[in-house]
Design an enzyme around this catalytic site. Structure first.
Site, short mmCIF file in Angstrom:
data_model
loop_
_atom_site.label_atom_id
_atom_site.label_comp_id
_atom_site.label_asym_id
_atom_site.label_seq_id
_atom_site.Cartn_x
_atom_site.Cartn_y
_atom_site.Cartn_z
N ASP A 127 15.54 -11.32 -3.64
CA ASP A 127 15.35 -10.19 -4.55
C ASP A 127 14.70 -10.73 -5.82
OD1 ASP A 127 17.42 -7.45 -5.73
OD2 ASP A 127 15.55 -8.28 -6.53
N TYR B 166 2.64 1.13 -13.73
CA TYR B 166 2.11 0.07 -12.85
C TYR B 166 0.98 -0.67 -13.56
CZ TYR B 166 -0.47 -1.76 -8.76
OH TYR B 166 -1.14 -2.55 -7.86
N ASP C 236 11.50 -11.21 1.37
CA ASP C 236 11.47 -9.80 0.96
C ASP C 236 12.92 -9.33 0.89
OD1 ASP C 236 8.99 -7.28 1.64
OD2 ASP C 236 10.86 -7.09 0.51
N ILE D 205 -6.30 -1.77 -1.11
CA ILE D 205 -6.32 -2.66 0.07
C ILE D 205 -5.98 -1.85 1.31
CG2 ILE D 205 -5.34 -4.73 1.16
CD1 ILE D 205 -7.02 -5.27 -1.41
C1 VAH Z 1 -2.28 1.61 -5.73
N1 VAH Z 1 -3.05 0.40 -3.78
O1 VAH Z 1 -2.96 2.53 -5.34
C2 VAH Z 1 -2.52 0.24 -5.12
C3 VAH Z 1 -3.54 -0.52 -5.91
C4 VAH Z 1 -5.87 -0.15 -6.30
C5 VAH Z 1 -4.57 0.34 -6.58
O2 VAH Z 1 -2.99 -1.37 -6.82
O3 VAH Z 1 -1.44 1.76 -6.60
#
Ligand code: VAH
Length: 298
Positions: A30, A119, A12, A149
């Site tokens: 990195d 994302y 990490d 998670i």
């Molecule tokens: C988020 N915990 O909330 C992460 C996940 C299920 C979403 O990838 O962005």
């Protein structure tokens, strides 16, 4: 325990807790430093990459340039290295790889994916790039789309599902939980032990059994209302206030329930922890003195 402490190289850019340092090799790496990653692969004779570097959904929306570098350039680095050194590679995807045009209840493995966060976009890119490398170069790329998670030993990391971790800490520290999602917002979730086991079982599955390279996996779906009710069995006096913020708009584009029937059929995925079992495990870890209220009444 499973692979031998010296055969799992943790890395990490952050200093780890002492018990992690004492659990086996830990190196600074990195994800944006291609040459350093290459050196680690050669020096440690790496054969699998388990790639978890990413900016999650909410934090990514607040720093799109960094999310693009870490989630996309970082992915390109590990894919290229996995190809060069013939490594097996795991790249997590997410419920966030779906969007408002996807079926939401349930969401199948194969359907339209037009996510509205950087994302989610970066994770659809990861899925498509990994499958390209598989078909073009025969690389053993594998990906699981995870729900939120929940774990007790890490702090929330900038995700939209973080509320389901924060509730436990708030219940024990202040007795007052401020929830940033509406009480009826249903999202798929999974306890960390099921998550880690899914990675191991999926990576150990013979390739002949895999009909796809990317699978949905889940354990449960719940709303803030439902987890509040379960937490109040341990902290009956828990006060809850709803202060909706920008993460509601993200959650409203995500799956409510995940269809993971392909993972269960192709490589035997099964979850073990449901909402009551997860809450019990979280309180046992965070504060063993909080036993379920029902037991006290007895
Ligand atoms: C988020 N915990 O909330 C992460 C996940 C299920 C979403 O990838 O962005």
């Amino acid at each position: 325990q499973r692979y031998g402490q010296n055969n799992v190289i943790m890395s990490d850019i952050l200093k780890p807790p002492q018990e992690i340092l004492e659990s086996g090799p830990y190196v600074f790496a990195d994800i944006l430093d291609f040459k350093k990653l290459q050196e680690l692969i050669v020096n440690y004779n790496i054969d699998w990459i388990i790639h978890f570097s990413a900016l999650l959904s909410a934090i990514g929306e607040n720093n799109v340039p960094l999310a693009m570098r870490v989630n996309i350039e970082g992915l390109h680095n590990v894919l290229e290295l996995a190809k060069q050194y013939r490594l097996k590679i795991f790249v997590p995807s997410t419920i966030g790889a779906f969007g408002p045009d996807s079926p939401r209840d349930p969401t199948p493995d194969l359907c339209i994916q037009r996510p509205r966060t950087i994302y989610g976009v970066s994770k659809v890119h990861a899925e498509l790039m990994g499958e390209y490398y598989y078909h073009k170069f025969g690389m053993d790329f594998r990906s699981l789309r995870f729900p939120g998670i929940i774990s007790a030993d890490t702090n929330p990391g900038g995700g939209t599902t973080d509320y389901a971790v924060k509730i436990f800490h708030d219940a024990l520290k202040s007795g007052h939980f401020k929830c940033y999602l509406r009480e009826d917002t249903m999202l798929p979730m999974m306890f960390i032990d099921d998550c880690l086991r899914s990675v191991v079982e999926f990576m150990e599955t013979p390739e002949s059994k895999l009909k796809m390279r990317t699978y949905n996996v889940t354990a449960m779906s719940f709303t803030p209302d439902e987890i509040v009710e379960e937490v109040r069995k341990y902290v009956p006096e828990l006060k809850v206030t709803y202060e909706i913020d920008g993460r509601q708009a993200i959650a409203d584009t995500w799956p409510k329930r995940f269809d993971d029937s392909n993972a269960r059929a192709d490589w035997g995925w099964k979850h073990t922890m449901d909402l009551p079992q997860m809450c019990k495990a979280m309180f046992e870890f965070l504060d063993p003195s909080h036993q379920k209220q029902k037991q006290r009444i007895k």
